[in-house]
Design a protein around this motif. Structure first.
Motif, mmCIF file in Angstrom:
data_model
loop_
_atom_site.group_PDB
_atom_site.id
_atom_site.type_symbol
_atom_site.label_atom_id
_atom_site.label_comp_id
_atom_site.label_asym_id
_atom_site.label_seq_id
_atom_site.Cartn_x
_atom_site.Cartn_y
_atom_site.Cartn_z
ATOM 1 N N TRP A 78 56.157 15.913 54.206
ATOM 2 C CA TRP A 78 55.119 16.073 53.180
ATOM 3 C C TRP A 78 53.823 16.475 53.869
ATOM 4 O O TRP A 78 53.497 15.952 54.943
ATOM 5 C CB TRP A 78 54.914 14.766 52.401
ATOM 6 C CG TRP A 78 53.695 14.801 51.514
ATOM 7 C CD1 TRP A 78 53.590 15.392 50.287
ATOM 8 C CD2 TRP A 78 52.407 14.234 51.794
ATOM 9 N NE1 TRP A 78 52.309 15.240 49.792
ATOM 10 C CE2 TRP A 78 51.568 14.522 50.696
ATOM 11 C CE3 TRP A 78 51.882 13.514 52.868
ATOM 12 C CZ2 TRP A 78 50.240 14.106 50.642
ATOM 13 C CZ3 TRP A 78 50.560 13.103 52.820
ATOM 14 C CH2 TRP A 78 49.750 13.391 51.711
ATOM 15 N N TRP A 80 49.605 18.108 52.946
ATOM 16 C CA TRP A 80 48.655 18.303 51.835
ATOM 17 C C TRP A 80 47.249 18.531 52.357
ATOM 18 O O TRP A 80 46.808 17.875 53.302
ATOM 19 C CB TRP A 80 48.696 17.055 50.961
ATOM 20 C CG TRP A 80 47.794 17.046 49.770
ATOM 21 C CD1 TRP A 80 47.822 17.886 48.682
ATOM 22 C CD2 TRP A 80 46.744 16.103 49.504
ATOM 23 N NE1 TRP A 80 46.848 17.520 47.774
ATOM 24 C CE2 TRP A 80 46.180 16.429 48.251
ATOM 25 C CE3 TRP A 80 46.241 15.006 50.210
ATOM 26 C CZ2 TRP A 80 45.131 15.708 47.689
ATOM 27 C CZ3 TRP A 80 45.195 14.281 49.666
ATOM 28 C CH2 TRP A 80 44.647 14.635 48.409
ATOM 29 N N HIS A 156 50.805 11.402 44.328
ATOM 30 C CA HIS A 156 52.020 10.578 44.254
ATOM 31 C C HIS A 156 53.049 10.994 45.305
ATOM 32 O O HIS A 156 53.785 10.147 45.824
ATOM 33 C CB HIS A 156 52.633 10.681 42.858
ATOM 34 C CG HIS A 156 53.928 9.936 42.722
ATOM 35 N ND1 HIS A 156 54.001 8.556 42.718
ATOM 36 C CD2 HIS A 156 55.221 10.390 42.639
ATOM 37 C CE1 HIS A 156 55.269 8.187 42.619
ATOM 38 N NE2 HIS A 156 56.023 9.272 42.564
ATOM 39 N N GLU A 157 53.077 12.294 45.650
ATOM 40 C CA GLU A 157 54.050 12.772 46.636
ATOM 41 C C GLU A 157 53.880 12.093 47.986
ATOM 42 O O GLU A 157 54.831 11.996 48.765
ATOM 43 C CB GLU A 157 53.921 14.291 46.806
ATOM 44 C CG GLU A 157 54.371 15.115 45.610
ATOM 45 C CD GLU A 157 53.332 15.166 44.507
ATOM 46 O OE1 GLU A 157 53.640 15.716 43.433
ATOM 47 O OE2 GLU A 157 52.204 14.647 44.716
ATOM 48 N N ASP A 160 55.958 8.912 47.563
ATOM 49 C CA ASP A 160 57.314 9.070 47.040
ATOM 50 C C ASP A 160 58.300 9.068 48.212
ATOM 51 O O ASP A 160 58.295 9.960 49.060
ATOM 52 C CB ASP A 160 57.422 10.392 46.262
ATOM 53 C CG ASP A 160 58.759 10.538 45.580
ATOM 54 O OD1 ASP A 160 59.463 9.527 45.389
ATOM 55 O OD2 ASP A 160 59.129 11.679 45.236
#
Length: 256
Positions: A78, A80, A156-157, A160
């Motif tokens: 992930w 971001w 939220h990722e 998760d």
């Protein structure tokens, strides 16, 4: 209609290129009066073309708006870059910023000043080294409080599938008028509890990066709800700080 217009413009410019190519071939044998006329026209076109090239080179050298590209560790699952560093905000700045004021949808300022002399502003990055489209500038003048922090809500990722086997990395590019201490605190809410991990940013290093190792936390993986990061500034009075970039990534720990 747009297609025909584009095709017409293309043909128009091709005809112009051919005319100037023909004039260049004929220049050695032209009559002097005709050559003076052609030279005058060429200088006018050259000025306009140089202006277009200068503006185009400047704009095309800027980081692409919306870019989420940045170096990521091997195995990242992930990654971001917050929207403030990717896209222009509807309201790019605030002055005399009160505590709990939001800049964009993800960032909130907290402090305990009685009288605020503090501004926040999104700015466009122009440096060749910048990968983020935008940066955040904070100017602090008189400061009578005991704490100042920027709180960033992680999507939220980020949580998760998060486990204690994960490493969470935060990277940034910081410019400062004077030396400051800056800390990053990761907060993960799980059930009634909130796990907190604090790291000091290594501002003296070329790569300003911290990692939060969840293996040493008391995280309840089955009850994770959300996460956020506090960026805490120590003794920020009479200072200017620019966060040229802010990125996050997550990866599992290497297994031995």
């Amino acid at each position: 209609m747009p297609f025909r217009s584009a095709l017409g413009n293309r043909l128009f410019h091709l005809r112009g290129i051919r005319r100037w190519a023909k004039a260049a071939r004929r220049a050695p044998e032209m009559e002097l009066d005709e050559l003076r006329t052609i030279r005058s026209l060429a200088r006018k076109y050259l000025y306009s073309m140089n202006e277009v090239l200068a503006v185009a080179d400047s704009r095309l050298a800027l980081p692409t708006i919306g870019s989420n590209a940045f170096p990521k560790p091997h195995g990242t699952d992930w990654a971001w870059r917050p929207s403030l560093w990717r896209r222009p905000l509807p309201v790019p700045g605030m002055s005399s910023v009160e505590s709990k004021s939001k800049l964009g949808s993800e960032l909130t300022l907290f402090h305990d000043c009685a009288h605020t002399e503090l501004t926040l502003r999104q700015l466009r990055n122009h440096r060749e080294a910048d990968l983020a489209s935008y940066g955040l500038r904070m100017d602090v003048f008189a400061f009578d409080g005991s704490f100042l922090s920027l709180v960033l809500d992680l999507p939220h990722e980020a949580v998760d599938g998060l486990t204690k086997n994960h490493l969470l990395r935060m990277g940034t590019i910081v410019e400062m008028e004077k030396p400051l201490e800056i800390f990053a605190r990761l907060n993960i809410k799980h059930g009634p509890n909130t796990e907190q991990i604090v790291r000091e940013l290594p501002l003296h290093e070329d790569e300003i990066m911290v990692e939060f190792d969840l293996a040493y936390s008391n995280l309840n993986e089955k009850r994770i709800e959300r996460a956020w990061v506090d960026i805490i500034f120590e003794n920020p009075q009479m200072s200017q700080v620019i966060l040229r970039d802010l990125t996050f990534s997550r990866r599992p720990r290497a297994e031995f």
